[in-house]
Every structure is written in C-alpha cells, then in structure tokens.
Write a protein that holds these residues in place. Structure first.
Motif, PDB file in Angstrom:
ATOM      1  N   TRP A 142       0.831  -1.204   0.000  1.00  8.40           N
ATOM      2  CA  TRP A 142       0.000   0.000   0.000  1.00  8.40           C
ATOM      3  C   TRP A 142       0.865   1.254   0.000  1.00  8.40           C
ATOM      4  O   TRP A 142       0.606   2.227  -0.696  1.00  8.40           O
ATOM      5  N   ARG A 169      -9.906   4.824  -6.026  1.00 13.83           N
ATOM      6  CA  ARG A 169      -8.621   4.426  -5.453  1.00 13.83           C
ATOM      7  C   ARG A 169      -7.841   5.653  -4.952  1.00 13.83           C
ATOM      8  O   ARG A 169      -7.260   5.641  -3.877  1.00 13.83           O
ATOM      9  N   LEU A 170      -7.849   6.706  -5.772  1.00  7.14           N
ATOM     10  CA  LEU A 170      -7.139   7.921  -5.385  1.00  7.14           C
ATOM     11  C   LEU A 170      -7.696   8.458  -4.065  1.00  7.14           C
ATOM     12  O   LEU A 170      -6.949   8.814  -3.153  1.00  7.14           O
ATOM     13  N   VAL A 222       1.081   4.404  -2.662  1.00  7.36           N
ATOM     14  CA  VAL A 222       0.903   5.820  -2.315  1.00  7.36           C
ATOM     15  C   VAL A 222       2.109   6.639  -2.784  1.00  7.36           C
ATOM     16  O   VAL A 222       1.967   7.786  -3.204  1.00  7.36           O
ATOM     17  N   GLU A 274      -9.274   6.826  -1.840  1.00  6.87           N
ATOM     18  CA  GLU A 274      -8.941   5.887  -0.758  1.00  6.87           C
ATOM     19  C   GLU A 274      -7.547   6.147  -0.188  1.00  6.87           C
ATOM     20  O   GLU A 274      -7.317   5.946   1.005  1.00  6.87           O
ATOM     21  N   TYR A 275      -6.629   6.595  -1.033  1.00  5.57           N
ATOM     22  CA  TYR A 275      -5.287   6.918  -0.538  1.00  5.57           C
ATOM     23  C   TYR A 275      -5.350   7.962   0.582  1.00  5.57           C
ATOM     24  O   TYR A 275      -4.466   8.009   1.427  1.00  5.57           O
ATOM     25  N   GLY A 276      -6.375   8.783   0.550  1.00  5.85           N
ATOM     26  CA  GLY A 276      -6.537   9.772   1.604  1.00  5.85           C
ATOM     27  C   GLY A 276      -6.670   9.145   2.983  1.00  5.85           C
ATOM     28  O   GLY A 276      -6.413   9.779   3.997  1.00  5.85           O
ATOM     29  N   LEU A 288       0.610  12.293   3.440  1.00  7.03           N
ATOM     30  CA  LEU A 288      -0.293  11.192   3.791  1.00  7.03           C
ATOM     31  C   LEU A 288       0.304  10.295   4.882  1.00  7.03           C
ATOM     32  O   LEU A 288      -0.215   9.220   5.162  1.00  7.03           O
TER      33      LEU A 288
END
Lengths: 327, 254
Positions: free
Chosen positions: A209, B94-95, A213, B97-99, A224
C-alpha cells in the motif's frame, strides 16, 4: 476496464503453470526415467532415489525459490525507484554479490553455505550503496540510472574475471556457480531461499500500500503520513537481501528481476498488492522453464539456466531502451 | 493551531525563508500571496514538514512538528501539492482511498468507516459518478475535484492547498473556492497559496503577503490590500476598488 475477477483468474492460471512446469521438470534430464518409476520413487523408494529425490526435486524447489526472489526483488526496486529499467542485475547488485562470493570461493573453496550467503549479502549491499550514492549525488533520469547501473555492474564483473584469470586452479567451482546454474545444488540451499521468502513476502505485502501511495510523488506521500526516505530504504534493503541470497544460492541469473515485474505489470496493472505476488510467481515460472530447458535441450549436456534467461532478457531490455527516447 | 518560530529555510546557500514568525488562525481561510519566488510554497511545505527547517521551528498545537509521528501528523494536516502526479490507470475511487492512508491498518485494508468517509468525500466534490473511471481520463476540473476528495477523505483539521486553481478555467476556479469555503464552514483551517489576488481577497479571511522570504503584511484583506502594498510587493501600479458583489477589495492594474 479491469474487473475484480480478472486478477484471481490470472493468479489461478499462473499458479497452474508453475505447478505444471514444476512437475514436467521432474521428468526432464540426462537419465531417461519412466513416469512409473518416478512416481514410485517419490512415494516409496526405488533405484532412482538419488536422481529424483536428491537431485531433481531440490532443483525444482530452488528454481522456484530463486526465481521468485529475483522477481520480487525486481518488483520492489522498480516500485521504489520508479524506474522501469531498474532491476537487481542491471543495478550491479547481483554483480556485487557475485564478486564478493567469487572472492570467497577463490580463497576458500570449501566455504560453508552460510558464509557464502553472508559474503554475497555484503557484496550486494555495498554495490547498492555505491549506486545509491551516485544516484543521490547526480539525480539521474531513469535512462541514465540504468546506464550507471550497467557501468557499475560491468566494472564488478570485470573484477570477477580478474579473479578467475589470476586463480585458474580454483576457477571451476566459481565458474559453474557464477553463470547462474542450478547444477549440483541440493537440499542444503533450499531452506536458505525459502526461509528468506517466508520472512520477506509478508513484509513485501506490508510495503504494498505504501509503495502505491508513493506513486503520488514524495510530497503527497509525506503529507499522507508515509516518509519516502524510510520507505525507500526499507524496500531497497529488502530487494538487495532477496537478490543477494538468490546469487548466493544460484549465482547470477540475469534478467528475471527485470522481466518478471514487467510482465506482472502488463497482466495485473500497477497495484503492488498484485504486483508483489505475481512478480514472484512469474519469476519462479521463468526460472523453472529455463532450468528445465537447460537440462532437457541436449542431455547429458547441461546449459546454465542463466544463459537461457539472458537469451530472452537481453533483447527485451534493448526493446525497453528503445522506448526511452529521451537521453 | 499552527505557527512558526524564527523559521529559516535555505536550499544550499540560498536563504528562502528568513527568521519568520507567523501564527495562522484556526477555523479561517488564510491565503498566502506574493510574487513568484517569494517563498510561499516553501513555507507551505515547511508547515507540512516536507521541507526541513534550517533554524527555528514550526509548532502545531504548541508542540514542535518534529515531535509528531508520521501518521499522527498526517491525521492533523493535509497538503495538496501544486504539481500533482497521477499514477497511470488509477481510478478516482482508489485515489480518494489513498486519503485514508494515515488511518488504515498495516495491510492497507479499509474498514467500513473508511469506506463511508471515502464515499462522502466523493459526494461532496461531486466525483461519485466517476468513481470507477481513470483519473487521467477526466477533465481538468473533475480531476482537481478528485484530488480535493482525497484531501477531504484524509479528514484533517488543517488543510493546505498549493495553488489549487493554477490549471483550471475560471468557472472551476470559483467552484474550488466554494469548496474551500465549505471546508471552513465545517470548522477546518484552510491555508492556501493563491495566484489570483482578487480571488484571495474575496474568499479568504486572512491574507499573508510575502516578499523575499519575509512577511510584509498580514491581516484581513480590507486592511492589508492597498495600492501601496501592490506597488511595494508586486511592483504593480493598480487601483484598488470594492468588489461589486462581495464588497471585498479588488485590484485593477493599469
């Protein structure tokens, strides 16, 4: 548009292929042994016990393990450096591990396996440190980084050649080992590579993951909650360990670390959740095919599997270079 | 609340921000303005701990930034960089969700609450209908909204935006300003680098005017935004008049 079902289908096909070739590999080799005899030997005992259980079977496990290690190593390096031309062999890591291990073998031919492993690992780490230092100083483009890697790799390989030329007596052991062959390996090396994989694969999933990112760029990743420098270091260290141990077990087998993650990307897209297991599977598949061919093409003569992987890998690398027009 | 204490940032020998003391107000929209190269983006990145301080420090709720763990800090504040890198093939869903990265478990698995927050963020920015589409296939305005949705999903008290309107046409710029106001209405602190001075005056509560790494003036737009300031900071001859709609100051250059 990719649906959720496609990856599991691909994984099923891939795993089946791996199994298929692993079984095929059991039947291929210098001695002609009938299927009935092989099955008999596997489950009971038989006259071919040595060839099957001590020779072919461990080789299958080694090919799968080493291939998986190289594929995974390449996936991690490409993921973290964001460079499609990066791989453990093209960045000099394999050559570094190889040079260190050759040095050891030349001066101490009867070196125990664990010592070979540690030596290869330090060689790989040093080579990685050198290339990272240069990359950090010069901030190269993907293309230039590949060139720097190849230069370092060639330099280290010439060190290996030098050692061989000045020590012609000891050359035999080192030579066979270096061309990337699974010849003459047995069960002693199996736990090394599989033990490493057992620890590293879960860790690679932990990285997945975070590596995804990182695709948003370093600033975004930082904001993040992911520290790029820390993640890069962890992933690279993991990749170097995998590549070095693969070298310690099977010598330098070229291009699997480049090819497997590329193929994985084509089949599964860019999510590391899929890239990590599929690169490992594809790497294992490639090496088992290469090793089976190496044994089966012209028995009793045996080619090193590394030669076969180069035969496919080198043209593909040239194709990749072609796509990168910006020098 | 976020503030800087004698903050100095340099790239090599070049000092970008020099001994800066600044307190940003909670629950307001603060716009950082100034000519190119004045250090406003550098300051924003320092507030988000992307740029390290050479001297001095940034304080978040009276604690130095360095005392926060990576995830902990990312739960307090978010930053949308000026240059956005869209990974190939990534979907809007998905983008966004990265948050949730600062909140999720070790294996990147989203819980029910995360999923709810993600869909709420997409609804608020009106990108729900594109959720399965690739971000790169969207128009500029939609794409920017998808990124804002990611920032909203991060659910932080402080939201920082670095020139979020740069590549947008005017109607999408206004849309984005309204999204910013909606964030404020929910109690968020918004810190934004803006290029358009009139938009900065109209949509922010507090202006911070920078030049050569120092704060020249700060305060409500009505107090700060004068013809003299435009001349001093931007070398711009302009007339400052009242915005006919919002009554905030605006400039017309000549």
């Amino acid at each position: 548009m990719k649906t959720m079902k496609l990856p599991s289908l691909y994984f099923f096909i891939l795993s089946s292929l791996v199994l298929l070739f692993a079984i095929t590999s059991l039947f291929v080799g210098a001695s002609d042994i009938s299927i009935a005899d092989i099955i008999h030997t596997l489950f009971e005992q038989g006259e071919y016990d040595f060839i099957i259980n001590q020779y072919r079977l461990p080789r299958i496990f080694l090919a799968l393990g080493v291939g998986a290690g190289l594929g995974l190593s390449g996936a991690l390096i490409q993921g973290v450096i964001r460079n499609p031309l990066a791989s453990p062999d093209l960045m000099g890591i394999s050559a570094g591990a190889g040079l260190a291990a050759t040095t050891l073998l030349v001066f101490y031919a009867a070196a125990p396996v664990y010592l070979l492993l540690l030596t290869a690992l330090s060689g790989g780490l040093i080579a990685a440190a050198i290339i990272l230092f240069i990359a950090y100083k010069t901030r190269p483009t993907p293309m230039r980084l590949a060139l720097i890697g190849i230069a370092i790799s060639t330099f280290l390989s010439s060190g290996i050649d030098f050692l061989m030329i000045v020590n012609p007596i000891e050359i035999n052991t080192a030579m066979v080992w270096l061309t990337g062959s699974l010849w003459g390996r047995n069960w002693t090396q199996v736990p090394l590579i599989w033990g490493t994989l057992a620890v590293i694969i879960p860790f690679a999933f932990w990285l997945a993951w975070r590596l995804d990112v990182m695709g948003l760029g370093e600033d975004c990743a930082t904001s993040l909650g992911i520290r790029p420098s820390k993640l890069q270091l962890m992933a690279l260290l993991t990749a170097v360990i995998l590549a070095s141990i693969s070298v310690a077990v099977a010598g330098t087998i070229a291009f699997i670390g480049l090819l497997a993650p590329h193929l994985a990307r084509m089949l599964f897209g860019h999510h590391h959740k899929y890239l990590i297991p599929s690169s490992a599977l594809l790497g294992g598949l490639m090496l088992i095919i290469a090793d089976t061919l190496a044994r089966g093409l012209q028995p009793p003569l045996e080619l090193p599997a590394g030669v076969l992987t180069s035969l496919i890998g080198a043209p593909y690398f040239i194709f990749l270079l072609q796509r990168y027009k910006a020098w | 609340m976020i503030s800087t204490e004698n903050l100095t940032i340099a790239y090599g020998d070049k000092v970008i921000i020099n001994d800066l003391n600044l307190t940003l107000q909670k629950g307001k929209i603060t716009a950082l303005i100034g000519p190119n190269g004045c250090g406003k983006s550098t300051l924003l990145k320092a507030l988000a701990r992307i740029n390290k301080a050479n001297a001095g420090q940034v304080l978040l709720n009276n604690q130095p930034l360095s005392s926060y763990a990576d995830k902990q800090l990312a739960q307090q504040m978010s930053l949308l960089p000026q240059i956005l890198i869209t990974p190939e093939g990534i979907t809007v869903q998905r983008l966004v969700e990265y948050g949730r990265s600062p909140y999720i478990s070790h294996w990147g698995k989203l819980g029910d609450q995360d999923k709810n927050i993600v869909s709420a963020a997409m609804q608020e920015t009106q990108v729900s209908e594109f959720s399965t589409q690739a971000v790169e296939s969207l128009s500029g305005g939609q794409r920017q909204r998808a990124w804002i949705a990611m920032i909203l999903a991060q659910d932080t008290d402080i939201i920082m935006l670095d020139e979020p309107t740069t590549y947008l046409d005017l109607s999408h710029q206004i849309e984005l300003m309204k999204l910013m106001q909606a964030m404020k209405d929910k109690g968020k602190t918004v810190i934004v680098v803006l290029h358009d001075l009139n938009q900065a005056c109209r949509y922010s509560d507090h202006l911070v005017v920078m030049k050569e790494g120092a704060v020249i003036a700060e305060g409500e737009p009505e107090e700060v935004f004068t013809e003299q300031l435009l001349r001093d900071v931007f070398s711009l001859e302009a007339k400052v008049i009242k915005d006919p709609i919002a009554n905030t100051p605006m400039c017309v250059a000549y």
